[in-house]
Write a protein that holds these residues in place. Structure first.
Motif, short mmCIF file in Angstrom:
data_model
loop_
_atom_site.label_atom_id
_atom_site.label_comp_id
_atom_site.label_asym_id
_atom_site.label_seq_id
_atom_site.Cartn_x
_atom_site.Cartn_y
_atom_site.Cartn_z
N ASP A 96 3.58 3.97 -7.18
CA ASP A 96 4.68 3.98 -8.11
C ASP A 96 4.42 3.46 -9.42
O ASP A 96 4.21 4.06 -10.48
N VAL A 97 3.89 2.14 -9.44
CA VAL A 97 3.71 1.58 -10.68
C VAL A 97 2.71 0.35 -10.77
O VAL A 97 2.81 -0.43 -9.61
N ALA A 98 1.78 0.34 -11.76
CA ALA A 98 1.07 -0.97 -11.72
C ALA A 98 1.61 -1.60 -13.04
O ALA A 98 1.65 -1.44 -14.13
N ASP A 99 2.40 -2.73 -12.56
CA ASP A 99 2.98 -3.65 -13.45
C ASP A 99 2.09 -4.90 -13.90
O ASP A 99 1.38 -5.04 -14.72
N THR A 100 2.21 -6.01 -12.90
CA THR A 100 1.12 -6.91 -12.94
C THR A 100 -0.23 -6.36 -12.76
O THR A 100 -1.29 -6.80 -12.88
N GLY A 101 -0.20 -5.60 -11.73
CA GLY A 101 -1.36 -5.05 -11.07
C GLY A 101 -1.84 -5.51 -10.06
O GLY A 101 -2.82 -5.34 -9.32
N LYS A 102 -1.00 -6.81 -9.59
CA LYS A 102 -1.44 -7.63 -8.29
C LYS A 102 -1.61 -6.87 -7.05
O LYS A 102 -2.42 -7.04 -6.27
N THR A 103 -0.37 -5.95 -6.83
CA THR A 103 -0.31 -5.38 -5.67
C THR A 103 -1.40 -4.29 -5.43
O THR A 103 -2.13 -4.22 -4.45
N LEU A 104 -1.76 -3.55 -6.56
CA LEU A 104 -2.94 -2.57 -6.48
C LEU A 104 -4.32 -3.35 -6.35
O LEU A 104 -5.08 -2.95 -5.57
N LYS A 105 -4.32 -4.47 -6.94
CA LYS A 105 -5.60 -5.32 -6.82
C LYS A 105 -5.91 -5.72 -5.48
O LYS A 105 -6.84 -5.67 -5.08
N LEU A 106 -4.82 -6.15 -4.79
CA LEU A 106 -4.96 -6.61 -3.34
C LEU A 106 -5.57 -5.65 -2.58
O LEU A 106 -6.65 -5.73 -1.71
N VAL A 107 -5.02 -4.35 -2.51
CA VAL A 107 -5.25 -3.05 -1.79
C VAL A 107 -6.65 -2.65 -2.09
O VAL A 107 -7.35 -2.21 -1.39
N HIS A 108 -6.97 -2.57 -3.60
CA HIS A 108 -8.28 -2.03 -4.14
C HIS A 108 -9.34 -2.79 -3.69
O HIS A 108 -10.34 -2.22 -3.10
N ASP A 109 -9.20 -4.33 -3.77
CA ASP A 109 -10.02 -5.27 -2.96
C ASP A 109 -10.39 -5.15 -1.64
O ASP A 109 -11.51 -5.10 -1.02
N PHE A 110 -9.23 -5.07 -0.83
CA PHE A 110 -9.40 -4.59 0.67
C PHE A 110 -10.23 -3.45 0.97
O PHE A 110 -11.13 -3.51 1.72
#
Ligand code: 5GP
Length: 164
Positions: A96-110
């Motif tokens: 839904d949203v990239a805010d700090t982006g930490k969530t997306l970074k975690l999944v992206h790096d995985f």
């Protein structure tokens, strides 16, 4: 500030259609849409239909407040997707949203460790996000009210244990 970005279900329908068109126009044809629960599930389902992609996977991410630390870090909860399903696949991460982006970074790096190619699509991206998504519908720095979470749950539940 007190300013809110209010997204309605109708507005979400238009937004996700435009987002899908941008992805299609860019020529990206994902084999798998990977949704980040819970907000990303709405986005992933709509994008998968619009992009005619039949494979949706899901990853559960929640913020965890570590013992003895005030820093909030997102963690992937079980079941973690099977890496074999991702090998040599083109993946589109949907949230839904990239805010700090930490969530997306975690999944992206995985994903980076396993897939042929990975790109990310979000409805909103904030300017301070440490991840710059390939596909963004709208940029804002306001707090966003999403239609699925703006109202309180119809029932209050307590003491739920998360699968960690
Ligand atoms: P992150 O800071 O890791 O990019 O965002 C994590 C999650 O926090 C998002 O997926 C979303 O569920 C929630 N979140 C972040 N910013 C907002 C916002 O402006 N509005 C709402 N409703 N949720 C947000």
């Amino acid at each position: 500030s007190d300013v809110r970005e209010n997204l309605t279900y109708e507005g979400f329908g238009r937004a996700v259609r435009e987002l899908a068109q941008t992805i299609a126009d860019d020529g990206y044809e994902p084999d798998i849409v990977l949704s980040i629960a819970r907000g990303g599930v709405f986005v992933a389902g709509a994008l998968a239909y619009a992009l005619d992609c039949k494979n949706i996977h899901l990853v559960n991410v929640e913020f965890y407040t570590g013992v003895g630390t005030t820093m909030e870090m997102p963690v992937m909860l079980a079941p973690v997707p099977n890496a074999i399903d991702f090998s040599n696949k083109k993946v589109l991460i949907a949230d839904d949203v990239a805010d700090t982006g930490k969530t997306l970074k975690l999944v992206h790096d995985f994903c980076l460790d396993h897939v042929a190619e990975v790109r990310s699509a979000v409805i909103y991206e904030k300017s301070h996000s440490l991840v710059k998504c390939e596909y963004v519908w709208k940029r804002t720095d306001d707090w966003i009210n999403f239609p699925w979470s703006v109202e309180k749950p119809v029932v209050r539940r307590s003491g739920q244990v998360l699968d960690a």
